[in-house]
Write an enzyme that holds these catalytic residues in place. Structure first.
Site, PDB file in Angstrom:
ATOM      1  CG  ASP A 220      -0.254  -0.361   2.521  1.00 18.59           C
ATOM      2  OD1 ASP A 220       0.990  -0.383   2.546  1.00 18.59           O
ATOM      3  OD2 ASP A 220      -0.950  -0.612   3.507  1.00 18.59           O
TER       4      ASP A 220
ATOM      5  CG  ASN B 263      -8.876  -1.056  12.001  1.00 20.09           C
ATOM      6  OD1 ASN B 263      -7.884  -1.647  11.570  1.00 20.09           O
ATOM      7  ND2 ASN B 263      -9.442  -0.064  11.343  1.00 20.09           N
TER       8      ASN B 263
ATOM      9  CD  GLU C 170      -8.833   1.323   7.685  1.00 21.02           C
ATOM     10  OE1 GLU C 170      -8.795   0.421   8.546  1.00 21.02           O
ATOM     11  OE2 GLU C 170      -8.306   2.439   7.865  1.00 21.02           O
TER      12      GLU C 170
ATOM     13  CG  HIS D  95      -5.821  -1.796   8.796  1.00 21.08           C
ATOM     14  ND1 HIS D  95      -5.978  -0.589   9.430  1.00 21.08           N
ATOM     15  CD2 HIS D  95      -4.486  -1.922   8.600  1.00 21.08           C
ATOM     16  CE1 HIS D  95      -4.806  -0.024   9.611  1.00 21.08           C
ATOM     17  NE2 HIS D  95      -3.874  -0.811   9.124  1.00 21.08           N
TER      18      HIS D  95
END
Ligand code: GLP
Length: 240
Positions: A67, A135, A142, A137
């Site tokens: 990414d 979280n 996400e 990811h």
């Protein structure tokens, strides 16, 4: 999913590097899927050490990074292109033409996503290294991201912006968008190694390993991967 729990971060990094070193020795012309974040830095240091000792070479390696932030030029010190050069590429013999990171400052981001997806179709990762967000990811996929997604632009969640703001001088400087390899493209990797260190990852690790497989915790999809290894240190593994 195979789970390896280590005493500490150094051992996690050592264990992870053993898998990559073995791949580099058995298949020098491999595709290495790489991740950013603080977690893989120890792994990269071990790979640099192995290169300096003459144990491995990267001259035929193709890299595929997960990414990149949208809007940061590749020389910005928080861009993932910069991170990879600083923490690995500048220290080994990988060829610049074999480095692949989504370009977050491309004029046409949609076109860039298609270009990167096409590159991944032709270059399946032999190993994909992953970190994990608090979280759950993976890359910048996400919660809520479909499991068959390909490379796409994402709006980062508040929690990710907050987590990553520690690396910027203030939270307003954290980009709000990123380009990420899709979950579908991560799942096509021949092998996945996911790394988790520290107590702030414990809940995400629990959800990844013991939770239901659903998009609320993107990393839970790895329960369906035929060859995935989670390497967690004691603190990150404390709930499993
Ligand atoms: C970023 C990256 C992820 C990484 C995560 C965790 O959001 N896009 O690929 O896994 O941070 O980073 P850290 O290892 O610093 O906790």
């Amino acid at each position: 999913m195979k789970i390896i729990i280590t005493e500490n971060y150094d051992q996690l990094s050592k264990k992870a590097s053993e898998f990559i070193i073995e791949l580099l020795k058995s298949k020098p012309k491999c595709v290495l899927g790489l991740a950013t974040g603080t977690t893989p830095i120890g792994l990269y240091q071990n790979l640099i050490d192995a290169y300096n000792k003459g144990e491995v070479s990267f001259k035929d390696v193709t890299s595929a990074n997960l990414d990149e932030y949208v809007g940061l030029q590749k020389d910005h010190d928080q861009s993932y292109a910069y991170f990879m050069r600083k923490n690995l590429f500048n220290h080994v013999d990988i060829k610049s033409e074999n480095l692949n990171i989504p370009n977050g400052s491309a004029k046409d981001l949609q076109l860039e996503c298609e270009r990167y997806s096409n590159f991944l179709k032709d270059n399946i990762q032999d190993i994909q290294v992953l970190g994990i967000g608090s979280n759950g990811h993976i890359g910048f996929n996400e919660p809520g991201t479909p499991f068959d997604s390909t490379t796409h632009v994402v709006d980062l969640t508040e929690s990710t912006i907050k987590d990553n703001s520690r690396l910027f001088s203030c939270i307003d400087e954290v980009p709000k968008k990123a380009i990420t390899m899709g979950i579908g493209e991560i799942m096509k990797s021949k092998m996945v190694i996911i790394l988790a260190s520290g107590a702030n990852k414990a809940q995400a690790v629990y959800n990844t390993v013991k939770g239901e497989v659903n998009t609320t915790c993107p990393a839970s999809v790895l329960q369906n991967h035929p060859n995935c290894i989670l390497i967690a240190d004691k603190d990150a593994a404390k709930l499993i």
